[in-house]
Design an enzyme around this catalytic site. Structure first.
Site, PDB file in Angstrom:
ATOM      1  CB  CYS A   6      88.449  73.501  53.923  1.00  0.00           C
ATOM      2  SG  CYS A   6      89.129  74.091  55.478  1.00  0.00           S
ATOM      3  CB  CYS A  22      88.928  72.067  57.715  1.00  0.00           C
ATOM      4  SG  CYS A  22      90.148  72.511  56.474  1.00  0.00           S
TER       5      CYS A  22
END
Ligand code: ZNA
Length: 288
Positions: free
Chosen positions: A97, A178
């Site tokens: 992420c 993300c």
């Protein structure tokens, strides 16, 4: 004199005709499949799994076969995203992420940016993006072979083989996104955020507000301008509006320091860069 004028008019018409012909045929027929495509694409695949990302296990031969099958089994304008399904199944990828970097109309700058800001990863850092970056391909009209002479333009096909692959790759990439993600847009053009672009039509729609924490927009203009769009004007406001309506949190900057430094490395004598360098030196002196 009259004779000379007639010849000039004649020549002008021939040139105009040739120009028109060039534009029309250019719209329908671009360059052909990149020569040595198999060697380049497979070479990049082996490079990726051996040197770039050695922890990944992929079967480059199987990926090539699935790719070739998708392209040569369909007519040249009929290769849809689904035809690459098998190929993408051969190259699953997950990503850490906070590293996702999206871009639109900023290809040159993004290459320099990712070379220095190593923390960021673009679609071109995934195996699919890495293998097919800047490559062109299509099938022959009647034959199950690549066409190395000419390929249709994207706009001439409903399902263009190159466009469909990037659509699928972009969709996969956006679905994975993300944490805090970044989008780099070009403020020197109208519609920096364009709902017809791959970012505006595929990536944005596949971002998941539950997985994405912040969308950090960076708008960058050429040093010489034109200065058309910014965080507070033009299509960027449309993007912000869409993000807000979907529950994303966002930030926007139109004066990113690293991007400015990158532009200035290439044009250190530019007046903007001189002023910028002075302000940095002054800051340093104050800090001491
Ligand atoms: N690396 C590539 O060659 C490539 C990458 C090609 C297509 C898409 N992408 C993805 S989509 C890229 O990694 C970004 O995540 C996304 C940006 O797509 P965009 O928002 O549509 O931005 P753009 O600048 O208009 O297009 C991106 C690239 O697509 C361009 O730099 C060209 O290489 C290519 N492209 C766009 N339109 C055409 C085209 N190539 C041929 N014909 C076109 N009409």
């Amino acid at each position: 004199m009259a004779m000379k004028l007639k010849t000039t008019i004649g020549m002008t018409s021939v040139i105009a005709y040739l120009l028109t012909l060039g534009t029309c045929s250019g719209r329908l027929r671009g360059l052909g499949t990149t020569p040595n495509i198999k060697h380049i694409v497979m070479g990049r695949c082996f490079n990726y799994i051996t040197l770039v990302n050695p922890s990944m296990r992929y079967d480059c031969e199987a990926i090539w076969s699935a790719f070739e099958e998708a392209v040569v089994k369909q007519a040249s304008c009929d290769v849809a995203m689904e035809h690459y399904r098998h190929m993408f199944l051969e190259m699953p990828q997950t990503w850490a992420c906070d590293r996702f970097l999206f871009w639109s109309k900023t290809k040159k700058l993004i290459q320099d940016y990712t070379a220095v800001a190593r923390h960021f990863w673009t679609l071109e850092d995934t195996l699919a993006g890495y293998m097919f970056n800047d490559i062109i391909w299509c099938r022959q009209q009647e034959d199950s072979e690549f066409n190395f002479r000419s390929c249709p333009e994207w706009s001439a096909c409903l399902n263009h083989p190159v466009h469909s692959l990037w659509r699928q790759a972009s969709k996969n990439f956006a679905e994975m996104a993300c944490g805090n993600i970044t989008v780099l847009l070009n403020g020197s053009i109208e519609n920096a955020f364009n709902t017809n672009s791959m970012f505006g039509s595929v990536e944005l729609d596949n971002l998941n507000p539950v997985k994405v924490n912040y969308v950090n927009i960076k708008v960058v203009t050429n040093l010489d301008g034109p200065f058309i769009e910014s965080c507070g004007s033009g299509s960027i406001l449309d993007l912000i509006h869409i993000l807000q309506s979907r529950g994303f949190r966002w930030t926007c900057s139109d004066n990113d320091r690293i991007l400015k430094i990158l532009q200035c490395v290439q044009k250190p004598e530019h007046s903007v860069c001189r002023t910028f360098a002075e302000s940095l030196t002054q800051r340093e002196t104050t800090l001491r």
